[in-house]
Scaffold this motif. Structure first.
Motif: not given
Length: 547
Positions: A352-353, A381-389
């Motif tokens: 979820r975003l 993990n990096a993609l999740r972190a960028y997406a959550l921004k």
């Protein structure tokens, strides 16, 4: 003077174990030097009655047609010739001889005589055969990453080249206990019988001879001739001795399987019905075979452990749970390759975003093993972190490109497709980094703006595209292992995915995912990650049937 020259020639031929012959083609009279007979395993001074007698009585049956053809061609064309031929020497076993001949013609060009030399080349042929045999062994070992298959191939390759019977024993402990994992003989019925005999007479780890002793000591054993005293010393009872005699086992050698200073098992070679006898040269070849087999077994074990570790790590890095999506069905699969030489790079994710939308990802890291699995975890993990921004798919992949380009770890190749889904409307935004396009039933493959894979250097920026997932439609994200193989092009695989996913779209999503994995790739040469997302609408899931 002439007599002196003849004597010197005779001494030279005798000293070099070289025979001389002279064949009068017109009269079919063959004259051999006195030492020709012993080279063929015949009495000294033997003379054949003609070329037919030579071919029928002296030449090995399996070589007869070949040699007759060479001679006929030489006579017809008036050319010199040479060949190797085998003889069964009554005292020395199989020997190899080399014949070199010149054809003499008269003034009219007709063949009158053939003169030639014969020499023993057994040592050369054995060296050549041994090198070729070991090269074949090494190639077969290199192609196998299965420890048990590696040992089975050892036995199969040894028969009948090096044994009538061959068995491979795998050490269970250093004290001589072992498990017999392979038996080979040209007769499959005898192989079955040997396994039954093994069950009737389990091996004694404390036996003073044979495989247990070799496993304990790491030293080979050679028994050119099995006599009763030796069988009794091996602690065999009367019934076992009788069976050895019935099987005509009379010459044995046992060599260790050694790798990195450890004895992993043993190989037992037995001459039986062939009547051959092992010698020092045979033992040298068998020991080299044991060394290569031991290294291949050790390598296969190490690779299997790494493969399992990579698969365990990869599964641990994949999400343990996926979000519950009201109005949607979600199915995921990860299947490691059958080839056992690639594991660790494929992944899927769904999360979820902050704005309530859903991020959906499929990715594939190039390479294999633990490195690929670890890289996959970093990218996930990096993609999740960028997406959550809160950035869109194109911007998220731009951030991933920057991370990979500046990473101290050399990520040589990775592909990703990232979809952002609005649950209420079914609106989707998608961007890819070198990945295969998403497929939507009822729509086809989604157009995605081109963007290079991760690890390809600087990029101008990844763009995104939009589409809407309608009620009853299914979105499929996948890695190339589902649609690509060594036996078919990727276009054929993409067409097959579209046809199959459309044909079975009325079934339950979990069952469809299983069906696609089983039906599509001709061979599982690569890992497969698969994610299916079906929009069922606000009224709940529709009735489904398995495909």
């Amino acid at each position: 003077m002439l007599r002196g020259l003849e004597e010197r020639l005779r001494l030279a031929l005798e000293g070099t174990e070289t025979g001389f012959w002279d064949w009068d083609v017109v009269t079919d009279h063959v004259e051999w030097s006195d030492n020709m007979g012993p080279l063929y395993g015949l009495p000294r001074g033997t003379q054949p009655s003609g070329i037919g007698d030579f071919l029928d009585r002296i030449v090995h049956p399996e070589d007869r047609d070949r040699i007759a053809g060479v001679i006929e061609q030489a006579l017809r064309e008036g050319t010199s010739y040479e060949f190797d031929l085998r003889v069964n020497h009554p005292e020395q076993g199989e020997r190899w001889l080399h014949a070199r001949a010149s054809v003499l013609t008269n003034d009219e060009g007709a063949t009158e005589r053939v003169i030639g030399l014969l020499s023993d080349v057994t040592d050369r042929r054995r060296r050549e055969d041994s090198r070729a045999f070991l090269d074949t062994i090494s190639q077969r070992f290199a192609a196998s990453m299965d420890p048990v298959q590696t040992l089975e191939e050892v036995a199969e390759l040894a028969v009948p080249r090096l044994a009538d019977w061959c068995a491979v024993q795998l050490a269970k402990s250093p004290d001589g206990d072992f498990e017999q994992v392979a038996v080979a003989h040209v007769d499959p019925e005898k192989v079955r019988w040997a396994w039954e005999l093994q069950a009737r007479y389990p091996p004694d780890p404390e036996s003073p001879t044979g495989a247990p002793a070799v496993i304990r000591s790491g030293r080979p054993e050679l028994y050119p001739e099995l006599d009763r005293a030796l069988l009794e010393a091996a602690a065999l009872d009367e019934e076992q001795i009788r069976l050895v005699r019935e099987l005509k086992m009379h010459s044995v050698m046992v060599v260790p399987l050694i790798a990195r200073g450890r004895t992993l098992g043993a190989i037992t070679f037995v001459w039986a019905e062939s009547g051959r006898v092992y010698g020092a040269r045979d033992l040298e070849l068998a020991e080299e075979l044991g060394r290569r087999a031991g290294l291949a077994l050790d390598h296969a074990r190490l690779f299997a452990r790494e493969h399992r570790a990579a698969e365990i790590l990869q599964r641990a890095l994949l999400p343990g749970t996926l979000p519950d999506l009201p109005g949607y069905e979600l199915a995921v699969r990860y299947v490691p390759s059958d080839a056992r030489d690639h594991a660790g790079g494929d992944w899927y994710d769904a999360f979820r975003l902050p704005d309530g939308r859903i991020g959906i990802v499929i990715g594939d890291v190039g390479g294999r093993g633990l490195d690929a699995a670890a890289t996959m975890g970093q990218l996930r993990n990096a993609l999740r972190a960028y997406a959550l921004k809160g950035a869109g798919p194109g911007a998220v992949l731009d951030d991933l490109h920057t991370l990979v380009n500046q990473s101290a770890d050399e990520i040589t190749f990775a592909t990703v497709v990232y979809v952002v889904l609005d649950l209420a409307s079914g609106a989707c935004e998608v961007a890819t980094a070198g990945h295969l396009p998403p497929f939507v039933t009822g729509q086809g493959y989604v157009d995605t703006p081109p963007c290079p894979p991760l690890g390809f250097g600087e990029v101008d920026g990844c763009s995104s595209n939009t589409f809407t997932l309608g009620v009853g439609q299914t979105l499929w994200l996948y890695t190339d292992g589902l649609v690509e193989s060594r036996t078919a092009s990727i276009d054929i695989g993409l067409d097959a995915l579209a046809a199959t996913a459309t044909r079975v779209d009325d079934g339950a999503l979990e069952a469809i995912a299983e069906h696609l994995i089983a039906a599509l790739p001709p061979t599982h040469d690569d890992d497969i990650a698969l994610l299916g997302l079906r929009r069922v609408g606000e009224l709940g899931e529709r009735v489904a049937q398995d495909p």
